[in-house]
Design a protein around this motif. Structure first.
Motif, mmCIF file in Angstrom:
data_model
loop_
_atom_site.group_PDB
_atom_site.id
_atom_site.type_symbol
_atom_site.label_atom_id
_atom_site.label_comp_id
_atom_site.label_asym_id
_atom_site.label_seq_id
_atom_site.Cartn_x
_atom_site.Cartn_y
_atom_site.Cartn_z
ATOM 1 N N THR A 28 48.413 -9.404 -6.941
ATOM 2 C CA THR A 28 48.122 -7.925 -7.572
ATOM 3 C C THR A 28 47.428 -8.180 -9.139
ATOM 4 O O THR A 28 46.964 -7.577 -9.730
ATOM 5 N N PHE A 29 47.637 -9.401 -9.624
ATOM 6 C CA PHE A 29 47.357 -9.957 -11.131
ATOM 7 C C PHE A 29 46.203 -10.630 -11.066
ATOM 8 O O PHE A 29 45.372 -10.875 -11.991
ATOM 9 N N TYR A 32 42.845 -9.336 -12.530
ATOM 10 C CA TYR A 32 42.789 -9.023 -13.983
ATOM 11 C C TYR A 32 43.272 -10.098 -14.981
ATOM 12 O O TYR A 32 43.286 -10.154 -16.058
ATOM 13 N N TRP A 68 46.554 -4.281 -15.024
ATOM 14 C CA TRP A 68 47.447 -4.931 -13.808
ATOM 15 C C TRP A 68 48.719 -4.039 -13.517
ATOM 16 O O TRP A 68 48.991 -3.617 -12.360
ATOM 17 N N SER A 71 48.105 -0.671 -11.899
ATOM 18 C CA SER A 71 47.224 -0.793 -10.792
ATOM 19 C C SER A 71 47.940 -0.237 -9.506
ATOM 20 O O SER A 71 49.088 -0.615 -9.460
ATOM 21 N N TYR A 74 49.823 -3.052 -7.830
ATOM 22 C CA TYR A 74 51.007 -3.618 -8.376
ATOM 23 C C TYR A 74 52.151 -2.451 -8.232
ATOM 24 O O TYR A 74 53.282 -2.996 -7.627
#
Length: 116
Positions: A28-29, A32, A68, A71, A74
């Motif tokens: 998820t990160f 970014y 992030w 998002s 996430y």
């Protein structure tokens, strides 16, 4: 300028949803520019109390950190952690490479009312 997502997470009993969250969070990160800087390693408390664990994720900028957090990817997994671990999470911008704390101190002193 670099920014950080910092979490102070309390102790929690092991749970399959926590393991799933940990397995999925990196994906998820990464889009970014995020990366783990600290992930639950033992820490030394020098003042006060800090029960639990520390997690720090570094991002290229505060806008990347916010993107992030907001998002869809996430937010889809956040409940897996939140249902089982209490904690505090902040996003904070870092300081520039040329930051000088002495300059901050001087500005602070200049803002004080004149002493009598």
């Amino acid at each position: 300028m670099t920014a950080y997502a910092i979490a102070h997470l309390r102790e929690a009993a092991p749970h399959p949803e926590i393991a799933e969250y940990i397995a999925r969070i990196t994906a998820t990160f990464e889009p970014y520019g995020g990366r783990f800087l600290v992930h639950g390693d033992p820490h030394e408390v020098k003042e006060g109390a800090w029960p639990g664990h520390v997690v720090v994720i570094g991002f290229p900028s505060i806008s990347d950190a916010r993107a992030w957090w907001d998002s869809e990817a996430y937010q889809a997994i956040a409940p897996l952690r939140a249902r089982h671990i209490e904690g505090d999470i902040i996003l904070v911008p870092g300081v520039s490479a040329d930051y000088d704390a002495a300059v901050t101190a001087r500005k602070m002193l200049q803002a004080l009312p004149p002493s009598r």
